[in-house]
Design a protein around this motif. Structure first.
Motif, PDB file in Angstrom:
ATOM      1  N   GLY A 144       0.828  -1.211   0.000  1.00 59.35           N
ATOM      2  CA  GLY A 144       0.000   0.000   0.000  1.00 59.35           C
ATOM      3  C   GLY A 144       0.852   1.246   0.000  1.00 59.35           C
ATOM      4  O   GLY A 144       2.066   1.185   0.249  1.00 59.35           O
ATOM      5  N   GLY A 145       0.207   2.352  -0.263  1.00 59.86           N
ATOM      6  CA  GLY A 145       0.948   3.584  -0.470  1.00 59.86           C
ATOM      7  C   GLY A 145       1.001   4.526   0.725  1.00 59.86           C
ATOM      8  O   GLY A 145       1.595   5.588   0.640  1.00 59.86           O
ATOM      9  N   HIS A 146       0.390   4.152   1.866  1.00 56.01           N
ATOM     10  CA  HIS A 146       0.239   5.091   2.991  1.00 56.01           C
ATOM     11  C   HIS A 146      -0.308   6.403   2.454  1.00 56.01           C
ATOM     12  O   HIS A 146       0.209   7.484   2.709  1.00 56.01           O
ATOM     13  CB  HIS A 146       1.579   5.343   3.696  1.00 56.01           C
ATOM     14  CG  HIS A 146       1.910   4.260   4.664  1.00 56.01           C
ATOM     15  ND1 HIS A 146       1.178   4.016   5.802  1.00 56.01           N
ATOM     16  CD2 HIS A 146       2.887   3.338   4.647  1.00 56.01           C
ATOM     17  CE1 HIS A 146       1.696   2.977   6.453  1.00 56.01           C
ATOM     18  NE2 HIS A 146       2.726   2.541   5.771  1.00 56.01           N
ATOM     19  N   ASN A 147      -1.340   6.302   1.713  1.00 59.12           N
ATOM     20  CA  ASN A 147      -1.800   7.429   0.922  1.00 59.12           C
ATOM     21  C   ASN A 147      -3.328   7.444   0.882  1.00 59.12           C
ATOM     22  O   ASN A 147      -3.944   7.151  -0.133  1.00 59.12           O
ATOM     23  CB  ASN A 147      -1.213   7.246  -0.494  1.00 59.12           C
ATOM     24  CG  ASN A 147      -1.559   8.384  -1.397  1.00 59.12           C
ATOM     25  OD1 ASN A 147      -1.474   9.539  -1.015  1.00 59.12           O
ATOM     26  ND2 ASN A 147      -1.986   8.048  -2.602  1.00 59.12           N
ATOM     27  N   GLU A 148      -3.909   7.792   2.038  1.00 55.79           N
ATOM     28  CA  GLU A 148      -5.365   7.713   2.169  1.00 55.79           C
ATOM     29  C   GLU A 148      -6.027   9.012   1.725  1.00 55.79           C
ATOM     30  O   GLU A 148      -5.610  10.099   2.153  1.00 55.79           O
ATOM     31  CB  GLU A 148      -5.744   7.482   3.632  1.00 55.79           C
ATOM     32  CG  GLU A 148      -5.325   6.163   4.191  1.00 55.79           C
ATOM     33  CD  GLU A 148      -5.638   6.099   5.678  1.00 55.79           C
ATOM     34  OE1 GLU A 148      -6.745   6.507   6.087  1.00 55.79           O
ATOM     35  OE2 GLU A 148      -4.752   5.663   6.426  1.00 55.79           O
ATOM     36  N   TRP A 149      -7.048   8.874   0.923  1.00 53.48           N
ATOM     37  CA  TRP A 149      -7.804  10.045   0.458  1.00 53.48           C
ATOM     38  C   TRP A 149      -9.296   9.739   0.492  1.00 53.48           C
ATOM     39  O   TRP A 149      -9.713   8.659   0.079  1.00 53.48           O
ATOM     40  CB  TRP A 149      -7.429  10.374  -0.997  1.00 53.48           C
ATOM     41  CG  TRP A 149      -6.099  11.028  -1.161  1.00 53.48           C
ATOM     42  CD1 TRP A 149      -4.883  10.444  -0.999  1.00 53.48           C
ATOM     43  CD2 TRP A 149      -5.858  12.392  -1.528  1.00 53.48           C
ATOM     44  NE1 TRP A 149      -3.888  11.355  -1.247  1.00 53.48           N
ATOM     45  CE2 TRP A 149      -4.457  12.559  -1.577  1.00 53.48           C
ATOM     46  CE3 TRP A 149      -6.681  13.478  -1.824  1.00 53.48           C
ATOM     47  CZ2 TRP A 149      -3.866  13.775  -1.908  1.00 53.48           C
ATOM     48  CZ3 TRP A 149      -6.096  14.690  -2.156  1.00 53.48           C
ATOM     49  CH2 TRP A 149      -4.699  14.816  -2.184  1.00 53.48           C
ATOM     50  N   LYS A 150     -10.082  10.740   0.935  1.00 54.66           N
ATOM     51  CA  LYS A 150     -11.529  10.649   0.755  1.00 54.66           C
ATOM     52  C   LYS A 150     -11.818  10.772  -0.740  1.00 54.66           C
ATOM     53  O   LYS A 150     -11.174  11.581  -1.429  1.00 54.66           O
ATOM     54  CB  LYS A 150     -12.221  11.814   1.467  1.00 54.66           C
ATOM     55  CG  LYS A 150     -12.373  11.607   2.929  1.00 54.66           C
ATOM     56  CD  LYS A 150     -13.203  12.738   3.525  1.00 54.66           C
ATOM     57  CE  LYS A 150     -13.187  12.594   5.030  1.00 54.66           C
ATOM     58  NZ  LYS A 150     -13.676  13.741   5.728  1.00 54.66           N
ATOM     59  N   ASN A 151     -12.844  10.040  -1.205  1.00 53.53           N
ATOM     60  CA  ASN A 151     -13.175  10.084  -2.638  1.00 53.53           C
ATOM     61  C   ASN A 151     -13.411  11.516  -3.122  1.00 53.53           C
ATOM     62  O   ASN A 151     -12.944  11.907  -4.194  1.00 53.53           O
ATOM     63  CB  ASN A 151     -14.426   9.255  -2.922  1.00 53.53           C
ATOM     64  CG  ASN A 151     -14.180   7.768  -2.712  1.00 53.53           C
ATOM     65  OD1 ASN A 151     -13.043   7.314  -2.766  1.00 53.53           O
ATOM     66  ND2 ASN A 151     -15.244   7.021  -2.475  1.00 53.53           N
ATOM     67  N   ILE A 152     -14.112  12.302  -2.317  1.00 54.77           N
ATOM     68  CA  ILE A 152     -14.448  13.659  -2.763  1.00 54.77           C
ATOM     69  C   ILE A 152     -13.181  14.509  -2.925  1.00 54.77           C
ATOM     70  O   ILE A 152     -13.081  15.332  -3.856  1.00 54.77           O
ATOM     71  CB  ILE A 152     -15.480  14.333  -1.802  1.00 54.77           C
ATOM     72  CG1 ILE A 152     -15.946  15.686  -2.347  1.00 54.77           C
ATOM     73  CG2 ILE A 152     -14.968  14.483  -0.401  1.00 54.77           C
ATOM     74  CD1 ILE A 152     -16.762  15.591  -3.603  1.00 54.77           C
ATOM     75  N   ASP A 153     -12.190  14.256  -2.059  1.00 55.25           N
ATOM     76  CA  ASP A 153     -10.938  15.019  -2.172  1.00 55.25           C
ATOM     77  C   ASP A 153     -10.129  14.589  -3.394  1.00 55.25           C
ATOM     78  O   ASP A 153      -9.467  15.411  -4.027  1.00 55.25           O
ATOM     79  CB  ASP A 153     -10.111  14.869  -0.885  1.00 55.25           C
ATOM     80  CG  ASP A 153     -10.824  15.503   0.308  1.00 55.25           C
ATOM     81  OD1 ASP A 153     -11.628  16.438   0.082  1.00 55.25           O
ATOM     82  OD2 ASP A 153     -10.595  15.057   1.448  1.00 55.25           O
TER      83      ASP A 153
END
Ligand code: NAD
Ligand code: TYD
Length: 355
Positions: free
Chosen positions: A253-262
């Motif tokens: 994994g990328g340690h790269n969390e994003w909300k879909n809207i963002d």
């Protein structure tokens, strides 16, 4: 020298894996087996299709006789198994197709490898063979606001897609425990990048922004995904294949969390500039629609084991990777128009089926 079967090599991730292996290991023989469903596209591999260490075979992993014969003919010592039905929304409308391809197709490959490699509990695990199964973090279910999936997180799949992948993972481990088949599994977070079929969130929205169409955001867009550039996933697969211990599992994994809207707001901003539109113009296309049934709230992968044991880490920041991805889609209009036109598969079958 290795003889590697890569299944699903004409798909999104598979095509990046095939390219990386063909270019990095000229002394390996790579056989790409793919049914060329709507998601499989040989145009993804045009740049390497004439390499002497590469061969394409059109075929279906659900056809046990065909798979057994292929193993007899080709004498593979390694399998990297990516072929699957991969889209959650399609699994909600047609779960059985996911059971047939993802579960039965995987078991057919396990049987063929077990037979070809003479595996049994009475013999040592063959050290010169590998069956590497590519899976997803979605098998672990959904997280709340805190925490991450580790390799020890219990399986808790919610969608028919993730249930079928979880089932295939269990079969892979069962073949290690029961028959000493030399297996390795990795579970990766959401990938993005070139050659992604435009039904998944990021390529769909790139396509729609370009064509001034609504950007459908499920629910409130609060769901979180952990995004990884597809070439970094392919690099991880290379490292794991060559270094992981038999029977082991790695999270990627990328340690790269994003909300879909963002994600979509960032994409709109990047594409305002790329398309010469006024700032904020593309955001007007955002349209909140009915939520996906059983929509997992949040995925986040802890890939410490892979980073510590095998030294892999992602090479690209999300902003950079997303911009590269947009550039690729804008430069490859022909690819997009082929994959979104109904005649696409027929055209390619005529071109390639006799090779
Ligand atoms: P994809 O849908 O783009 O490609 C799947 C490929 O498998 C296609 O080329 C298709 O033609 C082929 N295929 C399908 N059914 C087949 C069959 N019966 N016989 C032979 N070939 C068949 O999928 P993807 O996104 O590239 O995913 C590849 C693998 O990685 C899958 O196993 C998926 O579960 C896993 N994965 C995907 C992601 C992601 O974000 N896309 C993340 C983690 C794991
Ligand atoms: P998707 O790309 O389908 O990947 P996955 O379901 O395997 O995570 O979806 C990513 C996220 O985006 C997921 O939370 C569902 C959401 N989504 C939308 O909001 N709108 C869409 O049109 C799609 C396809 C997905």
């Amino acid at each position: 020298m290795k003889k590697i079967l890569i299944t699903g090599g004409a798909g999104f991730i598979g095509s990046h894996v095939v390219r990386l292996f063909v270019n990095t290991y000229p002394d390996y023989q790579i056989v790409n087996l793919d049914k060329l469903t709507y998601a499989g596209n040989l145009e993804n591999l045009k740049d390497i299709e004439n390499n002497p260490n590469y061969k394409f075979v059109k075929g279906d992993i659900t056809d046990a006789d065909f798979i057994n014969n292929l193993f007899k003919q080709e004498k593979f010592d390694t399998v990297i198994h990516l072929a699957a039905e991969s889209h959650v929304d399609r699994s909600i409308s047609n779960p059985l197709e996911f059971v047939v391809t993802n579960v039965i197709g995987t078991v057919n490959l396990l049987n063929a490898a077990k037979q070809a490699w003479g595996c049994s509990k009475d013999k040592p695990v063959p050290a010169d063979k590998r069956f590497y199964h590519i899976s997803t973090d979605e098998v672990y279910g959904a997280l709340g606001d805190e925490g991450m999936f580790t390799e020890e997180t219990p399986y808790d799949p919610h969608s028919p897609y993730s249930a079928s992948k979880a089932s295939s993972d269990h079969f892979v481990r069962a073949y290690f425990d029961t028959y000493n088949l030399p297996v390795v599994i990795s579970n990766c977070s959401n990938n993005y990048g070139p050659n992604h079929f435009p039904e998944k969130l990021i390529p769909l929205c790139i396509h729609n922004i370009k064509n001034n169409k609504p950007l459908p955001i499920y629910g409130k867009g609060e769901n979180v995904r952990d995004w990884l550039y597809v070439v970094d996933h392919a690099r991880a697969i290379d490292v794991i294949l060559h270094n992981a211990k038999v029977g082991s599992t790695y999270n990627i994994g990328g340690h790269n969390e994003w909300k879909n809207i963002d994600v979509i707001r960032l994409l709109c901003k990047i594409m305002d500039k790329k398309l010469g539109r006024a700032e904020g113009e593309n955001e007007k296309l955002i349209t909140f629609v009915k939520d996906r049934a059983g929509h997992d709230l949040r995925y986040a992968i802890d890939s410490t084991k892979l980073q510590n044991d095998l030294g892999w880490k992602p090479s690209l920041q999300f902003e950079e990777g997303l911009e590269k991805t947009v550039d690729w889609y804008l430069a490859n209009e022909e690819w997009l128009s082929h994959v979104t036109s109904g005649n696409y598969q027929k055209y390619y079958e005529q071109q390639y089926v006799t090779r």
